[in-house]
Every structure is written in C-alpha cells, then in structure tokens.
Write a protein that holds these residues in place. Structure first.
Motif, PDB file in Angstrom:
ATOM      1  N   ASP A  31       0.861  -1.186   0.000  1.00 25.95           N
ATOM      2  CA  ASP A  31       0.000   0.000   0.000  1.00 25.95           C
ATOM      3  C   ASP A  31       0.893   1.230   0.000  1.00 25.95           C
ATOM      4  OD1 ASP A  31      -2.295   1.479   0.018  1.00 25.95           O
ATOM      5  OD2 ASP A  31      -2.742   1.164   2.135  1.00 25.95           O
ATOM      6  N   SER A  32       0.580   2.147  -0.894  1.00 28.31           N
ATOM      7  CA  SER A  32       1.332   3.386  -0.985  1.00 28.31           C
ATOM      8  C   SER A  32       0.391   4.567  -0.738  1.00 28.31           C
ATOM      9  CB  SER A  32       1.935   3.506  -2.393  1.00 28.31           C
ATOM     10  OG  SER A  32       2.398   4.810  -2.632  1.00 28.31           O
ATOM     11  N   PRO A  33       0.821   5.545   0.040  1.00 31.67           N
ATOM     12  CA  PRO A  33      -0.026   6.718   0.271  1.00 31.67           C
ATOM     13  C   PRO A  33      -0.348   7.463  -1.033  1.00 31.67           C
ATOM     14  CG  PRO A  33       1.872   6.741   1.750  1.00 31.67           C
ATOM     15  CD  PRO A  33       2.061   5.603   0.798  1.00 31.67           C
ATOM     16  N   GLU A  34       0.586   7.396  -1.991  1.00 29.87           N
ATOM     17  CA  GLU A  34       0.406   8.110  -3.253  1.00 29.87           C
ATOM     18  C   GLU A  34      -0.511   7.371  -4.229  1.00 29.87           C
ATOM     19  OE1 GLU A  34       3.751   7.342  -2.294  1.00 29.87           O
ATOM     20  OE2 GLU A  34       3.927   9.209  -1.185  1.00 29.87           O
ATOM     21  N   THR A  35      -0.392   6.046  -4.286  1.00 24.97           N
ATOM     22  CA  THR A  35      -1.113   5.286  -5.326  1.00 24.97           C
ATOM     23  C   THR A  35      -2.141   4.320  -4.781  1.00 24.97           C
ATOM     24  OG1 THR A  35       0.596   3.578  -5.377  1.00 24.97           O
ATOM     25  CG2 THR A  35       0.837   5.428  -6.913  1.00 24.97           C
ATOM     26  N   GLY A  36      -2.123   4.074  -3.485  1.00 32.24           N
ATOM     27  CA  GLY A  36      -3.056   3.113  -2.900  1.00 32.24           C
ATOM     28  C   GLY A  36      -2.508   1.694  -2.953  1.00 32.24           C
ATOM     29  N   PRO A  37      -3.383   0.697  -2.803  1.00 36.39           N
ATOM     30  CA  PRO A  37      -2.933  -0.696  -2.776  1.00 36.39           C
ATOM     31  C   PRO A  37      -2.481  -1.178  -4.158  1.00 36.39           C
ATOM     32  CG  PRO A  37      -5.319  -0.562  -2.461  1.00 36.39           C
ATOM     33  CD  PRO A  37      -4.814   0.831  -2.545  1.00 36.39           C
ATOM     34  N   TYR A  38      -1.489  -2.078  -4.144  1.00 39.10           N
ATOM     35  CA  TYR A  38      -0.999  -2.667  -5.396  1.00 39.10           C
ATOM     36  C   TYR A  38      -0.331  -4.009  -5.117  1.00 39.10           C
ATOM     37  CZ  TYR A  38       3.629  -0.868  -4.017  1.00 39.10           C
ATOM     38  OH  TYR A  38       4.804  -0.608  -3.348  1.00 39.10           O
ATOM     39  N   LEU A  39      -0.191  -4.810  -6.173  1.00 37.60           N
ATOM     40  CA  LEU A  39       0.524  -6.092  -6.093  1.00 37.60           C
ATOM     41  C   LEU A  39       1.937  -5.893  -6.610  1.00 37.60           C
ATOM     42  CD1 LEU A  39      -2.100  -8.620  -7.476  1.00 37.60           C
ATOM     43  CD2 LEU A  39      -1.428  -8.262  -5.106  1.00 37.60           C
ATOM     44  N   THR A  40       2.890  -6.489  -5.936  1.00 34.53           N
ATOM     45  CA  THR A  40       4.283  -6.395  -6.346  1.00 34.53           C
ATOM     46  C   THR A  40       4.962  -7.735  -6.089  1.00 34.53           C
ATOM     47  OG1 THR A  40       6.318  -5.102  -6.104  1.00 34.53           O
ATOM     48  CG2 THR A  40       5.039  -5.512  -4.103  1.00 34.53           C
ATOM     49  N   TYR A  41       6.167  -7.887  -6.616  1.00 40.86           N
ATOM     50  CA  TYR A  41       6.916  -9.130  -6.466  1.00 40.86           C
ATOM     51  C   TYR A  41       8.216  -8.866  -5.725  1.00 40.86           C
ATOM     52  CZ  TYR A  41       3.383 -10.778  -9.561  1.00 40.86           C
ATOM     53  OH  TYR A  41       2.156 -11.095 -10.089  1.00 40.86           O
ATOM     54  N   SER A  42       8.521  -9.770  -4.825  1.00 42.09           N
ATOM     55  CA  SER A  42       9.718  -9.687  -3.990  1.00 42.09           C
ATOM     56  C   SER A  42      10.581 -10.908  -4.252  1.00 42.09           C
ATOM     57  CB  SER A  42       9.314  -9.644  -2.520  1.00 42.09           C
ATOM     58  OG  SER A  42       8.455  -8.554  -2.307  1.00 42.09           O
ATOM     59  N   ILE A  43      11.837 -10.834  -3.851  1.00 36.52           N
ATOM     60  CA  ILE A  43      12.746 -11.979  -3.977  1.00 36.52           C
ATOM     61  C   ILE A  43      13.178 -12.387  -2.576  1.00 36.52           C
ATOM     62  CG2 ILE A  43      14.920 -12.842  -4.905  1.00 36.52           C
ATOM     63  CD1 ILE A  43      14.562 -10.901  -7.242  1.00 36.52           C
TER      64      ILE A  43
ATOM     65  N   ILE B  65      14.040  -9.121  -0.266  1.00 34.98           N
ATOM     66  CA  ILE B  65      13.971  -7.770  -0.799  1.00 34.98           C
ATOM     67  C   ILE B  65      12.559  -7.597  -1.340  1.00 34.98           C
ATOM     68  CG2 ILE B  65      14.859  -6.110  -2.467  1.00 34.98           C
ATOM     69  CD1 ILE B  65      17.536  -7.610  -2.368  1.00 34.98           C
ATOM     70  N   SER B  66      11.809  -6.709  -0.717  1.00 34.25           N
ATOM     71  CA  SER B  66      10.421  -6.466  -1.099  1.00 34.25           C
ATOM     72  C   SER B  66      10.331  -5.486  -2.259  1.00 34.25           C
ATOM     73  CB  SER B  66       9.648  -5.893   0.089  1.00 34.25           C
ATOM     74  OG  SER B  66       9.556  -6.847   1.113  1.00 34.25           O
ATOM     75  N   ASP B  67       9.208  -5.581  -2.974  1.00 34.50           N
ATOM     76  CA  ASP B  67       8.857  -4.600  -4.002  1.00 34.50           C
ATOM     77  C   ASP B  67       9.938  -4.458  -5.065  1.00 34.50           C
ATOM     78  OD1 ASP B  67       7.078  -2.870  -5.167  1.00 34.50           O
ATOM     79  OD2 ASP B  67       7.351  -1.261  -3.716  1.00 34.50           O
ATOM     80  N   VAL B  68      10.438  -5.594  -5.552  1.00 35.51           N
ATOM     81  CA  VAL B  68      11.478  -5.589  -6.584  1.00 35.51           C
ATOM     82  C   VAL B  68      10.909  -5.137  -7.925  1.00 35.51           C
ATOM     83  CG1 VAL B  68      13.036  -7.077  -7.932  1.00 35.51           C
ATOM     84  CG2 VAL B  68      12.896  -7.325  -5.446  1.00 35.51           C
ATOM     85  N   SER B  69       9.711  -5.619  -8.260  1.00 36.22           N
ATOM     86  CA  SER B  69       9.114  -5.287  -9.555  1.00 36.22           C
ATOM     87  C   SER B  69       7.611  -5.497  -9.512  1.00 36.22           C
ATOM     88  CB  SER B  69       9.727  -6.171 -10.649  1.00 36.22           C
ATOM     89  OG  SER B  69       9.144  -5.900 -11.897  1.00 36.22           O
ATOM     90  N   LEU B  70       6.914  -4.740 -10.331  1.00 39.53           N
ATOM     91  CA  LEU B  70       5.480  -4.957 -10.520  1.00 39.53           C
ATOM     92  C   LEU B  70       5.244  -6.056 -11.549  1.00 39.53           C
ATOM     93  CD1 LEU B  70       4.271  -1.243 -10.676  1.00 39.53           C
ATOM     94  CD2 LEU B  70       4.221  -2.798  -8.711  1.00 39.53           C
ATOM     95  N   ASN B  71       6.301  -6.432 -12.246  1.00 38.32           N
ATOM     96  CA  ASN B  71       6.234  -7.431 -13.313  1.00 38.32           C
ATOM     97  C   ASN B  71       6.824  -8.754 -12.824  1.00 38.32           C
ATOM     98  OD1 ASN B  71       7.277  -8.995 -15.628  1.00 38.32           O
ATOM     99  ND2 ASN B  71       6.472  -7.294 -16.836  1.00 38.32           N
ATOM    100  N   ARG B  72       5.994  -9.796 -12.768  1.00 45.48           N
ATOM    101  CA  ARG B  72       6.456 -11.097 -12.270  1.00 45.48           C
ATOM    102  C   ARG B  72       7.607 -11.656 -13.098  1.00 45.48           C
ATOM    103  NH1 ARG B  72       4.465 -14.824  -8.751  1.00 45.48           N
ATOM    104  NH2 ARG B  72       5.431 -16.865  -8.933  1.00 45.48           N
ATOM    105  N   LYS B  73       7.524 -11.515 -14.421  1.00 44.19           N
ATOM    106  CA  LYS B  73       8.588 -12.053 -15.285  1.00 44.19           C
ATOM    107  C   LYS B  73       9.929 -11.386 -15.021  1.00 44.19           C
ATOM    108  CE  LYS B  73       5.694 -13.854 -18.887  1.00 44.19           C
ATOM    109  NZ  LYS B  73       5.715 -14.431 -20.188  1.00 44.19           N
ATOM    110  N   ASP B  74       9.907 -10.090 -14.753  1.00 48.33           N
ATOM    111  CA  ASP B  74      11.157  -9.395 -14.426  1.00 48.33           C
ATOM    112  C   ASP B  74      11.737  -9.913 -13.115  1.00 48.33           C
ATOM    113  OD1 ASP B  74      11.010  -7.860 -16.728  1.00 48.33           O
ATOM    114  OD2 ASP B  74      10.255  -6.074 -15.702  1.00 48.33           O
ATOM    115  N   ALA B  75      10.894 -10.071 -12.103  1.00 44.50           N
ATOM    116  CA  ALA B  75      11.360 -10.594 -10.815  1.00 44.50           C
ATOM    117  C   ALA B  75      11.887 -12.014 -10.971  1.00 44.50           C
ATOM    118  CB  ALA B  75      10.242 -10.542  -9.786  1.00 44.50           C
ATOM    119  N   GLU B  76      11.204 -12.841 -11.749  1.00 47.24           N
ATOM    120  CA  GLU B  76      11.663 -14.214 -11.985  1.00 47.24           C
ATOM    121  C   GLU B  76      12.981 -14.239 -12.733  1.00 47.24           C
ATOM    122  OE1 GLU B  76       8.260 -15.957 -13.907  1.00 47.24           O
ATOM    123  OE2 GLU B  76       7.370 -16.552 -11.984  1.00 47.24           O
TER     124      GLU B  76
END
Length: 84
Positions: A17-29, A41-52
């Motif tokens: 959850d971000s005060p600026e944008t609200g709730p969102y899904l993200t990928y961590s490693i 490491i949290s919030d690495v990417s919003l794109n699962r393929k990039d995190a993978e």
C-alpha cells in the motif's frame, strides 16, 4: 574441503500500500537455505517475469547472501534503463 551449501532465490507476490497510489501487487525476492528464510527484498518489480528473471540469474550464478542486494539493485537499474 567442505562445500558451501547452495542458496535458493525465489519470487513471492506481496500486497503493498502506498499513500500516493493506494494498494498494489508487487513481487519480492526471498533468499532461503535449507528452507529457512535468510533475507528478502520487497517490491522488486510490478512485473512477475522481471522478478523471476532476476531470481533465475541469482540462482544460476549461485550469488552469495552478501551480494544479494547489490545484484538485485543492478538488475532493477538495468531493467529500468531498458524502459527509457
């Protein structure tokens, strides 16, 4: 000569959850060894393929925990530069 135990890097989805944008899904490693979480490491990417892709690179190169953050940061920077 004792061999070092291999580390495993994997991707997890998180609800943030971000005060600026609200709730969102993200990928961590997550870094584990023998099923025990050593670091994350949290919030690495919003794109699962990039995190993978980053997790795959960490596993392929058997990156040690002390280099975990630096390698992830370099890869995130590289992916961001490719968008410009």
């Amino acid at each position: 000569m004792k061999t070092r135990e291999k580390y495993l890097y994997s991707v997890t989805m998180e609800h943030m959850d971000s005060p600026e944008t609200g709730p969102y899904l993200t990928y961590s490693i997550v870094l584990t060894q023998h099923g025990k979480v050593l670091n994350k490491i949290s919030d690495v990417s919003l794109n699962r393929k990039d995190a993978e892709s980053i997790a795959d690179k960490l596993n392929r190169n058997d990156v040690s925990p002390e280099h975990f953050f630096d390698v992830v940061q370099d890869e995130v920077d590289r992916l961001a530069a490719a968008l410009v």
